[in-house]
Motif scaffolding. Structure first.
Motif, PDB file in Angstrom:
ATOM      1  N   GLU A  33      60.123  12.910 -12.442  1.00  0.00           N
ATOM      2  CA  GLU A  33      61.313  12.864 -13.291  1.00  0.00           C
ATOM      3  C   GLU A  33      62.300  13.977 -12.963  1.00  0.00           C
ATOM      4  OE1 GLU A  33      59.771  12.812 -17.289  1.00  0.00           O
ATOM      5  OE2 GLU A  33      59.104  10.721 -17.088  1.00  0.00           O
ATOM      6  N   GLN A  34      61.804  15.197 -12.747  1.00  0.00           N
ATOM      7  CA  GLN A  34      62.705  16.314 -12.459  1.00  0.00           C
ATOM      8  C   GLN A  34      63.387  16.178 -11.094  1.00  0.00           C
ATOM      9  OE1 GLN A  34      60.903  20.137 -13.221  1.00  0.00           O
ATOM     10  NE2 GLN A  34      60.055  19.412 -15.149  1.00  0.00           N
ATOM     11  N   MET A  35      62.777  15.436 -10.196  1.00  0.00           N
ATOM     12  CA  MET A  35      63.364  15.221  -8.871  1.00  0.00           C
ATOM     13  C   MET A  35      64.111  13.884  -8.796  1.00  0.00           C
ATOM     14  SD  MET A  35      62.692  17.961  -7.286  1.00  0.00           S
ATOM     15  CE  MET A  35      63.199  17.498  -5.651  1.00  0.00           C
ATOM     16  N   ASN A  36      64.276  13.232  -9.944  1.00  0.00           N
ATOM     17  CA  ASN A  36      64.973  11.946 -10.021  1.00  0.00           C
ATOM     18  C   ASN A  36      64.410  10.923  -9.034  1.00  0.00           C
ATOM     19  OD1 ASN A  36      66.818  12.763 -12.051  1.00  0.00           O
ATOM     20  ND2 ASN A  36      67.985  13.866 -10.484  1.00  0.00           N
ATOM     21  N   GLY A  37      63.107  10.953  -8.855  1.00  0.00           N
ATOM     22  CA  GLY A  37      62.454   9.985  -7.987  1.00  0.00           C
ATOM     23  C   GLY A  37      62.655  10.221  -6.505  1.00  0.00           C
ATOM     24  N   LYS A  38      63.137  11.390  -6.140  1.00  0.00           N
ATOM     25  CA  LYS A  38      63.388  11.689  -4.717  1.00  0.00           C
ATOM     26  C   LYS A  38      62.390  12.742  -4.243  1.00  0.00           C
ATOM     27  CE  LYS A  38      68.120  10.371  -5.063  1.00  0.00           C
ATOM     28  NZ  LYS A  38      69.366  10.724  -5.596  1.00  0.00           N
ATOM     29  N   VAL A  39      61.161  12.281  -4.018  1.00  0.00           N
ATOM     30  CA  VAL A  39      60.087  13.174  -3.588  1.00  0.00           C
ATOM     31  C   VAL A  39      59.541  12.648  -2.268  1.00  0.00           C
ATOM     32  CG1 VAL A  39      57.862  14.194  -4.193  1.00  0.00           C
ATOM     33  CG2 VAL A  39      59.490  13.636  -6.003  1.00  0.00           C
ATOM     34  N   ASP A  40      59.706  13.430  -1.208  1.00  0.00           N
ATOM     35  CA  ASP A  40      59.194  13.035   0.105  1.00  0.00           C
ATOM     36  C   ASP A  40      57.828  13.640   0.397  1.00  0.00           C
ATOM     37  OD1 ASP A  40      61.481  11.545   0.809  1.00  0.00           O
ATOM     38  OD2 ASP A  40      62.518  13.385   1.368  1.00  0.00           O
ATOM     39  N   GLY A  41      57.520  14.775  -0.259  1.00  0.00           N
ATOM     40  CA  GLY A  41      56.251  15.425   0.014  1.00  0.00           C
ATOM     41  C   GLY A  41      55.851  16.363  -1.103  1.00  0.00           C
ATOM     42  N   PHE A  42      54.561  16.671  -1.146  1.00  0.00           N
ATOM     43  CA  PHE A  42      54.014  17.581  -2.138  1.00  0.00           C
ATOM     44  C   PHE A  42      52.872  18.336  -1.475  1.00  0.00           C
ATOM     45  CE2 PHE A  42      50.874  18.452  -5.534  1.00  0.00           C
ATOM     46  CZ  PHE A  42      51.659  19.211  -6.383  1.00  0.00           C
ATOM     47  N   ILE A  43      52.960  19.661  -1.461  1.00  0.00           N
ATOM     48  CA  ILE A  43      51.914  20.503  -0.890  1.00  0.00           C
ATOM     49  C   ILE A  43      51.402  21.411  -1.989  1.00  0.00           C
ATOM     50  CG2 ILE A  43      51.370  22.289   0.802  1.00  0.00           C
ATOM     51  CD1 ILE A  43      53.671  21.129   2.500  1.00  0.00           C
ATOM     52  N   TYR A  44      50.068  21.493  -2.100  1.00  0.00           N
ATOM     53  CA  TYR A  44      49.495  22.276  -3.173  1.00  0.00           C
ATOM     54  C   TYR A  44      48.191  22.912  -2.726  1.00  0.00           C
ATOM     55  CZ  TYR A  44      48.974  23.523  -8.075  1.00  0.00           C
ATOM     56  OH  TYR A  44      48.882  24.209  -9.254  1.00  0.00           O
ATOM     57  N   ALA A  45      47.901  24.073  -3.273  1.00  0.00           N
ATOM     58  CA  ALA A  45      46.634  24.752  -3.006  1.00  0.00           C
ATOM     59  C   ALA A  45      45.501  23.958  -3.633  1.00  0.00           C
ATOM     60  CB  ALA A  45      46.665  26.167  -3.575  1.00  0.00           C
ATOM     61  N   ILE A  46      44.324  24.040  -3.050  1.00  0.00           N
ATOM     62  CA  ILE A  46      43.228  23.179  -3.467  1.00  0.00           C
ATOM     63  C   ILE A  46      42.647  23.520  -4.835  1.00  0.00           C
ATOM     64  CG2 ILE A  46      41.410  24.416  -2.223  1.00  0.00           C
ATOM     65  CD1 ILE A  46      41.687  20.631  -2.469  1.00  0.00           C
ATOM     66  N   GLY A  47      42.397  24.756  -5.168  1.00  0.00           N
ATOM     67  CA  GLY A  47      41.798  25.093  -6.458  1.00  0.00           C
ATOM     68  C   GLY A  47      40.610  24.197  -6.747  1.00  0.00           C
ATOM     69  N   ARG A  62      54.095   5.811  -7.197  1.00  0.00           N
ATOM     70  CA  ARG A  62      55.549   5.676  -7.346  1.00  0.00           C
ATOM     71  C   ARG A  62      56.248   5.439  -6.010  1.00  0.00           C
ATOM     72  NH1 ARG A  62      57.195   5.319 -12.700  1.00  0.00           N
ATOM     73  NH2 ARG A  62      59.217   5.501 -11.728  1.00  0.00           N
ATOM     74  N   TYR A  63      55.765   6.124  -4.963  1.00  0.00           N
ATOM     75  CA  TYR A  63      56.375   6.015  -3.636  1.00  0.00           C
ATOM     76  C   TYR A  63      55.283   6.168  -2.579  1.00  0.00           C
ATOM     77  CZ  TYR A  63      59.090   7.387   0.480  1.00  0.00           C
ATOM     78  OH  TYR A  63      59.607   7.477   1.747  1.00  0.00           O
ATOM     79  N   PRO A  64      54.754   5.053  -2.066  1.00  0.00           N
ATOM     80  CA  PRO A  64      53.641   5.103  -1.118  1.00  0.00           C
ATOM     81  C   PRO A  64      53.923   5.915   0.146  1.00  0.00           C
ATOM     82  CG  PRO A  64      53.932   2.872  -1.936  1.00  0.00           C
ATOM     83  CD  PRO A  64      55.105   3.685  -2.429  1.00  0.00           C
ATOM     84  N   GLY A  65      55.194   6.115   0.482  1.00  0.00           N
ATOM     85  CA  GLY A  65      55.546   6.874   1.684  1.00  0.00           C
ATOM     86  C   GLY A  65      55.520   8.384   1.515  1.00  0.00           C
ATOM     87  N   VAL A  66      55.274   8.874   0.299  1.00  0.00           N
ATOM     88  CA  VAL A  66      55.247  10.319   0.072  1.00  0.00           C
ATOM     89  C   VAL A  66      54.081  10.925   0.852  1.00  0.00           C
ATOM     90  CG1 VAL A  66      53.787  10.286  -2.012  1.00  0.00           C
ATOM     91  CG2 VAL A  66      55.439  12.122  -1.692  1.00  0.00           C
ATOM     92  N   ARG A  67      54.285  12.121   1.401  1.00  0.00           N
ATOM     93  CA  ARG A  67      53.237  12.822   2.148  1.00  0.00           C
ATOM     94  C   ARG A  67      52.638  13.891   1.247  1.00  0.00           C
ATOM     95  NH1 ARG A  67      51.208  11.776   6.784  1.00  0.00           N
ATOM     96  NH2 ARG A  67      51.676  13.741   7.733  1.00  0.00           N
ATOM     97  N   ILE A  68      51.312  13.884   1.101  1.00  0.00           N
ATOM     98  CA  ILE A  68      50.601  14.833   0.257  1.00  0.00           C
ATOM     99  C   ILE A  68      49.833  15.794   1.165  1.00  0.00           C
ATOM    100  CG2 ILE A  68      48.905  15.131  -1.583  1.00  0.00           C
ATOM    101  CD1 ILE A  68      51.439  13.524  -2.415  1.00  0.00           C
ATOM    102  N   GLY A  69      50.063  17.099   0.968  1.00  0.00           N
ATOM    103  CA  GLY A  69      49.399  18.099   1.792  1.00  0.00           C
ATOM    104  C   GLY A  69      48.572  19.069   0.971  1.00  0.00           C
ATOM    105  N   MET A  70      47.448  19.497   1.538  1.00  0.00           N
ATOM    106  CA  MET A  70      46.560  20.461   0.896  1.00  0.00           C
ATOM    107  C   MET A  70      46.670  21.783   1.646  1.00  0.00           C
ATOM    108  SD  MET A  70      43.525  22.247   1.036  1.00  0.00           S
ATOM    109  CE  MET A  70      42.596  21.571   2.372  1.00  0.00           C
ATOM    110  N   ALA A  71      46.822  22.871   0.909  1.00  0.00           N
ATOM    111  CA  ALA A  71      46.911  24.198   1.515  1.00  0.00           C
ATOM    112  C   ALA A  71      45.657  25.011   1.214  1.00  0.00           C
ATOM    113  CB  ALA A  71      48.141  24.933   0.988  1.00  0.00           C
ATOM    114  N   ASP A  72      45.054  25.545   2.245  1.00  0.00           N
ATOM    115  CA  ASP A  72      43.920  26.457   2.122  1.00  0.00           C
ATOM    116  C   ASP A  72      43.914  27.299   3.392  1.00  0.00           C
ATOM    117  OD1 ASP A  72      41.757  27.708   0.995  1.00  0.00           O
ATOM    118  OD2 ASP A  72      40.425  25.990   1.058  1.00  0.00           O
TER     119      ASP A  72
END
Length: 127
Positions: A33-47, A62-72
Protein backbone atom coordinates in the motif's frame (compact mmCIF):
# COMPACT_ATOMS: atom_id res chain seq x y z
CA UNK A 1 12.00 7.45 17.82
CA UNK A 2 10.24 6.17 14.72
CA UNK A 3 6.97 7.80 15.79
CA UNK A 4 8.82 11.07 16.46
CA UNK A 5 10.20 10.83 12.93
CA UNK A 6 6.65 10.55 11.61
CA UNK A 7 6.21 6.80 11.17
CA UNK A 8 2.78 5.30 11.63
CA UNK A 9 2.42 1.91 13.30
CA UNK A 10 -0.37 -0.62 13.26
CA UNK A 11 -0.22 -2.50 16.53
CA UNK A 12 -1.54 -6.04 16.35
CA UNK A 13 -2.01 -8.65 19.07
CA UNK A 14 0.59 -11.36 19.70
CA UNK A 15 -1.42 -14.31 18.41
CA UNK A 16 -0.50 -17.60 16.68
CA UNK A 17 0.14 -17.58 12.93
CA UNK A 18 -3.15 -19.37 12.17
CA UNK A 19 -5.03 -16.38 13.61
CA UNK A 20 -5.97 -13.84 10.88
CA UNK A 21 -4.68 -11.03 13.14
CA UNK A 22 -1.11 -12.42 13.26
CA UNK A 23 1.41 -9.65 12.54
CA UNK A 24 2.93 -11.49 9.56
CA UNK A 25 -0.33 -10.93 7.70
CA UNK A 26 0.12 -7.14 7.96
CA UNK A 27 3.77 -6.66 6.86
CA UNK A 28 3.33 -7.25 3.12
CA UNK A 29 0.11 -5.25 3.00
CA UNK A 30 1.83 -2.21 4.51
CA UNK A 31 4.65 -2.27 1.97
CA UNK A 32 2.33 -2.83 -1.00
CA UNK A 33 0.00 0.00 0.00
CA UNK A 34 2.75 2.49 0.87
CA UNK A 35 4.46 1.82 -2.46
CA UNK A 36 1.16 2.12 -4.37
CA UNK A 37 1.65 -1.37 -5.76
CA UNK A 38 5.01 -0.55 -7.34
CA UNK A 39 7.32 -3.08 -5.71
CA UNK A 40 10.00 -4.74 -7.85
CA UNK A 41 12.00 -6.30 -5.04
CA UNK A 42 12.28 -6.89 -1.31
CA UNK A 43 15.48 -7.79 0.54
CA UNK A 44 15.42 -8.67 4.21
CA UNK A 45 17.66 -10.18 6.86
CA UNK A 46 16.76 -13.74 7.77
CA UNK A 47 16.15 -13.53 11.54
CA UNK A 48 13.56 -16.21 12.35
CA UNK A 49 12.24 -15.91 8.82
CA UNK A 50 8.75 -14.66 9.69
CA UNK A 51 9.02 -11.27 8.02
CA UNK A 52 10.96 -12.55 5.01
CA UNK A 53 8.50 -15.38 4.41
CA UNK A 54 5.34 -13.40 5.17
CA UNK A 55 6.23 -10.37 3.08
CA UNK A 56 7.58 -12.59 0.31
CA UNK A 57 4.38 -14.62 0.18
CA UNK A 58 2.16 -11.53 0.12
CA UNK A 59 4.17 -9.67 -2.53
CA UNK A 60 4.41 -12.72 -4.81
CA UNK A 61 0.61 -13.06 -4.68
CA UNK A 62 0.18 -9.41 -5.63
CA UNK A 63 2.94 -9.35 -8.27
CA UNK A 64 4.52 -12.70 -9.26
CA UNK A 65 7.45 -10.89 -10.92
CA UNK A 66 8.70 -9.35 -7.66
CA UNK A 67 12.19 -10.52 -6.65
CA UNK A 68 12.61 -11.58 -3.00
CA UNK A 69 16.12 -11.60 -1.54
CA UNK A 70 17.52 -12.91 1.74
CA UNK A 71 20.47 -11.16 3.40
CA UNK A 72 22.89 -12.98 5.69
CA UNK A 73 26.64 -13.01 6.10
CA UNK A 74 28.81 -14.91 3.65
CA UNK A 75 29.48 -18.29 5.28
CA UNK A 76 26.57 -18.14 7.74
CA UNK A 77 24.30 -21.20 7.94
CA UNK A 78 21.30 -19.62 6.23
CA UNK A 79 23.48 -18.00 3.56
CA UNK A 80 24.82 -21.45 2.69
CA UNK A 81 21.35 -22.97 2.79
CA UNK A 82 19.84 -20.46 0.38
CA UNK A 83 22.81 -20.18 -1.94
CA UNK A 84 23.96 -23.86 -2.01
CA UNK A 85 21.19 -25.88 -0.36
CA UNK A 86 23.49 -26.96 2.50
CA UNK A 87 22.68 -25.99 6.08
CA UNK A 88 26.16 -25.39 7.53
CA UNK A 89 28.29 -22.56 8.89
CA UNK A 90 31.69 -21.91 7.37
CA UNK A 91 34.25 -19.14 7.44
CA UNK A 92 35.79 -17.16 10.25
CA UNK A 93 33.80 -13.94 10.34
CA UNK A 94 34.06 -11.91 13.55
CA UNK A 95 30.38 -11.04 13.18
CA UNK A 96 27.74 -13.71 13.63
CA UNK A 97 25.01 -14.35 11.09
CA UNK A 98 21.84 -12.37 11.41
CA UNK A 99 19.67 -15.23 12.46
CA UNK A 100 19.11 -18.92 12.40
CA UNK A 101 21.12 -22.03 11.82
CA UNK A 102 17.96 -24.00 11.06
CA UNK A 103 14.88 -23.83 8.88
CA UNK A 104 12.15 -22.55 11.21
CA UNK A 105 8.43 -23.17 10.85
CA UNK A 106 8.18 -19.55 9.64
CA UNK A 107 10.29 -20.51 6.65
CA UNK A 108 8.75 -23.91 6.01
CA UNK A 109 7.07 -24.20 2.59
CA UNK A 110 6.93 -20.64 1.24
CA UNK A 111 9.87 -19.03 3.03
CA UNK A 112 12.44 -21.28 1.41
CA UNK A 113 14.18 -20.79 -1.92
CA UNK A 114 12.27 -20.88 -5.17
CA UNK A 115 14.07 -24.14 -6.07
CA UNK A 116 12.10 -25.71 -3.20
CA UNK A 117 8.80 -24.06 -4.09
CA UNK A 118 9.22 -21.03 -1.83
CA UNK A 119 9.36 -17.30 -2.47
CA UNK A 120 13.05 -16.42 -1.98
CA UNK A 121 14.71 -15.77 -5.36
CA UNK A 122 18.26 -15.01 -4.28
CA UNK A 123 20.64 -14.72 -1.37
CA UNK A 124 22.82 -11.73 -0.52
CA UNK A 125 24.53 -8.96 -2.34
CA UNK A 126 28.05 -10.10 -1.39
CA UNK A 127 28.97 -10.79 -4.98
Amino acid sequence: MLRIAGATFTEVPAVPYKNPNNYVKYSGTEIWEQMNGKVDGFIYAIGTGGTLAGVGKYLKKRYPGVRIGMADLLGAAMYNYYSRGVLESSGNSISEGIGQGRVTTHLDRWGVSTREGGTVDFCNLNR
